[in-house]
Design an enzyme around this catalytic site. Structure first.
Site, PDB file in Angstrom:
ATOM      1  CG  ASN A  66      -1.876   1.096   1.308  1.00  0.00           C
ATOM      2  OD1 ASN A  66      -1.803   2.044   0.518  1.00  0.00           O
ATOM      3  ND2 ASN A  66      -2.805   1.016   2.249  1.00  0.00           N
ATOM      4  NE  ARG A 117      -6.034   1.594  -0.382  1.00  0.00           N
ATOM      5  CZ  ARG A 117      -6.031   2.775   0.207  1.00  0.00           C
ATOM      6  NH1 ARG A 117      -4.921   3.238   0.747  1.00  0.00           N
ATOM      7  NH2 ARG A 117      -7.121   3.482   0.250  1.00  0.00           N
ATOM      8  CG  HIS A 173     -12.586   3.872   2.511  1.00  0.00           C
ATOM      9  ND1 HIS A 173     -13.224   4.936   3.104  1.00  0.00           N
ATOM     10  CD2 HIS A 173     -11.271   4.041   2.733  1.00  0.00           C
ATOM     11  CE1 HIS A 173     -12.317   5.726   3.679  1.00  0.00           C
ATOM     12  NE2 HIS A 173     -11.114   5.196   3.456  1.00  0.00           N
ATOM     13  CG  LEU A 225     -16.936   5.760  10.682  1.00  0.00           C
ATOM     14  CD1 LEU A 225     -17.760   6.010  11.942  1.00  0.00           C
ATOM     15  CD2 LEU A 225     -17.345   6.724   9.571  1.00  0.00           C
ATOM     16  NE  ARG A 283      -8.992  12.864   1.820  1.00  0.00           N
ATOM     17  CZ  ARG A 283      -8.957  11.538   1.969  1.00  0.00           C
ATOM     18  NH1 ARG A 283     -10.021  10.869   2.378  1.00  0.00           N
ATOM     19  NH2 ARG A 283      -7.861  10.887   1.685  1.00  0.00           N
ATOM     20  CG  ASP A 285      -6.012  10.393  17.159  1.00  0.00           C
ATOM     21  OD1 ASP A 285      -7.003  10.051  17.839  1.00  0.00           O
ATOM     22  OD2 ASP A 285      -5.089   9.618  16.860  1.00  0.00           O
ATOM     23  CG  LEU A 286     -12.981  10.888  17.523  1.00  0.00           C
ATOM     24  CD1 LEU A 286     -13.445  12.146  16.824  1.00  0.00           C
ATOM     25  CD2 LEU A 286     -13.843   9.724  17.092  1.00  0.00           C
ATOM     26  CD  GLU A 322      -8.871  -0.704   4.110  1.00  0.00           C
ATOM     27  OE1 GLU A 322      -8.392  -0.239   5.159  1.00  0.00           O
ATOM     28  OE2 GLU A 322      -9.140   0.000   3.130  1.00  0.00           O
TER      29      GLU A 322
HETATM   30  P1  ADP Z   1      -6.492   5.160   8.252  1.00  0.00           P
HETATM   31  O1  ADP Z   1      -7.691   5.763   7.608  1.00  0.00           O
HETATM   32  O2  ADP Z   1      -5.272   6.034   8.192  1.00  0.00           O
HETATM   33  O3  ADP Z   1      -6.263   3.707   7.896  1.00  0.00           O
HETATM   34  P2  ADP Z   1      -7.461   4.181  10.814  1.00  0.00           P
HETATM   35  O4  ADP Z   1      -8.583   3.382  10.255  1.00  0.00           O
HETATM   36  O5  ADP Z   1      -6.360   3.466  11.504  1.00  0.00           O
HETATM   37  O6  ADP Z   1      -6.825   5.197   9.778  1.00  0.00           O
HETATM   38  O7  ADP Z   1      -8.081   5.247  11.817  1.00  0.00           O
HETATM   39  C1  ADP Z   1      -7.277   6.207  12.436  1.00  0.00           C
HETATM   40  C2  ADP Z   1      -8.149   7.088  13.307  1.00  0.00           C
HETATM   41  O8  ADP Z   1      -8.931   6.287  14.189  1.00  0.00           O
HETATM   42  C3  ADP Z   1      -7.348   7.997  14.230  1.00  0.00           C
HETATM   43  O9  ADP Z   1      -7.004   9.193  13.585  1.00  0.00           O
HETATM   44  C4  ADP Z   1      -8.305   8.225  15.372  1.00  0.00           C
HETATM   45  O10 ADP Z   1      -9.138   9.335  15.054  1.00  0.00           O
HETATM   46  C5  ADP Z   1      -9.165   6.999  15.397  1.00  0.00           C
HETATM   47  N1  ADP Z   1      -8.872   6.099  16.531  1.00  0.00           N
HETATM   48  C6  ADP Z   1      -7.918   5.161  16.609  1.00  0.00           C
HETATM   49  N2  ADP Z   1      -7.949   4.549  17.803  1.00  0.00           N
HETATM   50  C7  ADP Z   1      -8.963   5.102  18.486  1.00  0.00           C
HETATM   51  C8  ADP Z   1      -9.520   4.913  19.797  1.00  0.00           C
HETATM   52  N3  ADP Z   1      -9.039   3.998  20.635  1.00  0.00           N
HETATM   53  N4  ADP Z   1     -10.571   5.673  20.123  1.00  0.00           N
HETATM   54  C9  ADP Z   1     -11.070   6.600  19.276  1.00  0.00           C
HETATM   55  N5  ADP Z   1     -10.595   6.836  18.058  1.00  0.00           N
HETATM   56  C10 ADP Z   1      -9.559   6.101  17.671  1.00  0.00           C
END
Ligand code: ADP
Length: 369
Positions: free
Chosen positions: A7, A64, A153, A182, A214, A254-255, A355
């Protein structure tokens, strides 16, 4: 078959070596800072290869590729002719396809005897009906330039839809599902009878839900306003890299950081969380309407798999559709779980996506066909 899944992003290369007979991940890794510390994708792949176990036999490579356009609706064995077509597609996806092509070229140079397959993020959505993929703009822009909804996706949406049918013990062909991927990028798909009938990302991954950086859906006039004021390149950066959770909160993409900031009383972090879950709820409602029904809602991706608060906000906010959240199950993280009351439909499920595993399986299936 041992499949090396690659990827390639603009500055990173994620890889996994997967045995598709057992599903075992033999090695996984990430090479970062391509273009700065690591000169190019060839050097990155070289570095990745040195981390594989001595017993590794790379029998195939699965790449990918973000955008397959209308040309590629299924995983495709890579030949010179396919590579030429992929080059042409870069005009449709100038931000996303070129790194994958660099990864493919690097792999072909280093592993010339190994068969390779391109697996497209768009392929699962090639079943969208015209009324779902057509934008209300002059028709020539579609017929001559390919401006339409493609969706992304797809590997993840396809995988979790199939898993959802397993978990529910039902035939995928009988189900109306909404799948929510998500992660840092985010998209929703309406999956009816096992095929994608609508999805929230569009011509590019910029459309749809609120994402890490985004904007998702906005009035297109805002893009024009930004382009007039700052030029198109800067406008694109603002909407792709400086918007979403990061731009709105001013805290982070980051959430987890947003929850912390919101708890500490930061108004904008709270607003950001509200905007995100409101848009999610509207999207699910829209797809329930599009399919005239909904049997299950599936959460996946880093946020979908790990954030009980987001799931509760979405599921509780859709109680009119018949969802009843099981609060205890919803607290589990990172595992396949039903988070609505047992036996009730519609159901809400958490299903960790895979994936890379799916790319490996599709690569093996394509080569063995
Ligand atoms: P990508 O789209 O880069 O593959 P991921 O599917 O790994 O990303 O998702 C990354 C996002 O998931 C992080 O930016 C964060 O917002 C969220 N995240 C990851 N772990 C947690 C958690 N334990 N609780 C809440 N949100 C999380």
């Amino acid at each position: 078959m041992q499949v090396l899944v690659l990827n390639a992003g603009s500055s990173s290369l994620k890889y996994q070596l997967i045995d598709t007979n057992t599903g075992e991940v033999l090695t996984r890794g990430l090479v970062e800072r391509i273009g700065t510390d690591v000169p190019d994708h060839t050097a990155a792949l070289h570095q990745a290869m040195t981390t594989l176990p001595e017993t590794a036999r790379v029998e195939a490579v699965g790449h990918r590729v973000v955008h397959g356009g209308e040309r590629f609706s299924a995983p495709t064995r890579i030949t010179d002719a396919v590579l030429t077509d992929l080059d042409r597609l870069s005009t449709l996806a100038p931000l996303h396809n070129p790194p994958a092509l660099q990864g493919i070229r690097a792999a072909r140079a280093l592993l010339p005897a190994v068969p390779m397959v391109a697996v497209f993020d768009t392929a699962f959505h090639s079943t969208l009906p015209p009324h779902a993929y057509t934008y209300a703009i002059p028709y020539d822009l579609y017929s001559e330039h390919g401006l339409r909804r493609y969706g992304f996706h797809g590997t993840s949406h396809a995988f979790v839809a199939r898993e959802a049918a397993h978990v529910l013990g039902q035939d995928l062909r009988d189900l109306k599902l909404v799948t929510l991927h998500l992660g840092n990028g985010a998209s929703a798909a309406a999956v009816q009878g096992g095929v994608s009938v609508d999805t929230s990302m569009g011509f590019t991954p910029l459309e749809g839900l609120v994402m890490g950086t985004r904007s998702g859906d906005i009035d297109p006039a805002i893009a024009l306003w930004l382009a007039a004021k700052h030029g198109p390149a800067r406008a694109s950066d603002i909407l792709n890299r400086e918007s979403g959770l990061l731009g709105l909160s001013g805290v982070s993409n980051d959430l987890r950081d947003l929850h912390r900031a919101a708890l500490a009383g930061a108004d904008r972090a709270q607003l950001t969380l509200q905007v995100m879950v409101y848009r999610l709820r509207k999207q699910v409602g829209a797809y329930a309407a599009a399919m005239n029904g909904l049997d299950a809602l599936v959460f996946t991706g880093g946020i979908g798999e790990n954030d009980p608060w987001v799931r509760a906000q979405v599921v509780n906010g859709l109680s009119f559709l018949g969802f009843h959240l099981d609060e205890e199950c919803n607290e589990r993280r990172g595992q396949t779980t039903r988070i609505t009351l047992a036996g009730e439909m519609p159901a809400a499920l958490v299903i960790p996506t895979d994936e890379e595993g799916e790319i490996a399986r599709q690569t093996a299936t394509t080569l063995l066909a």
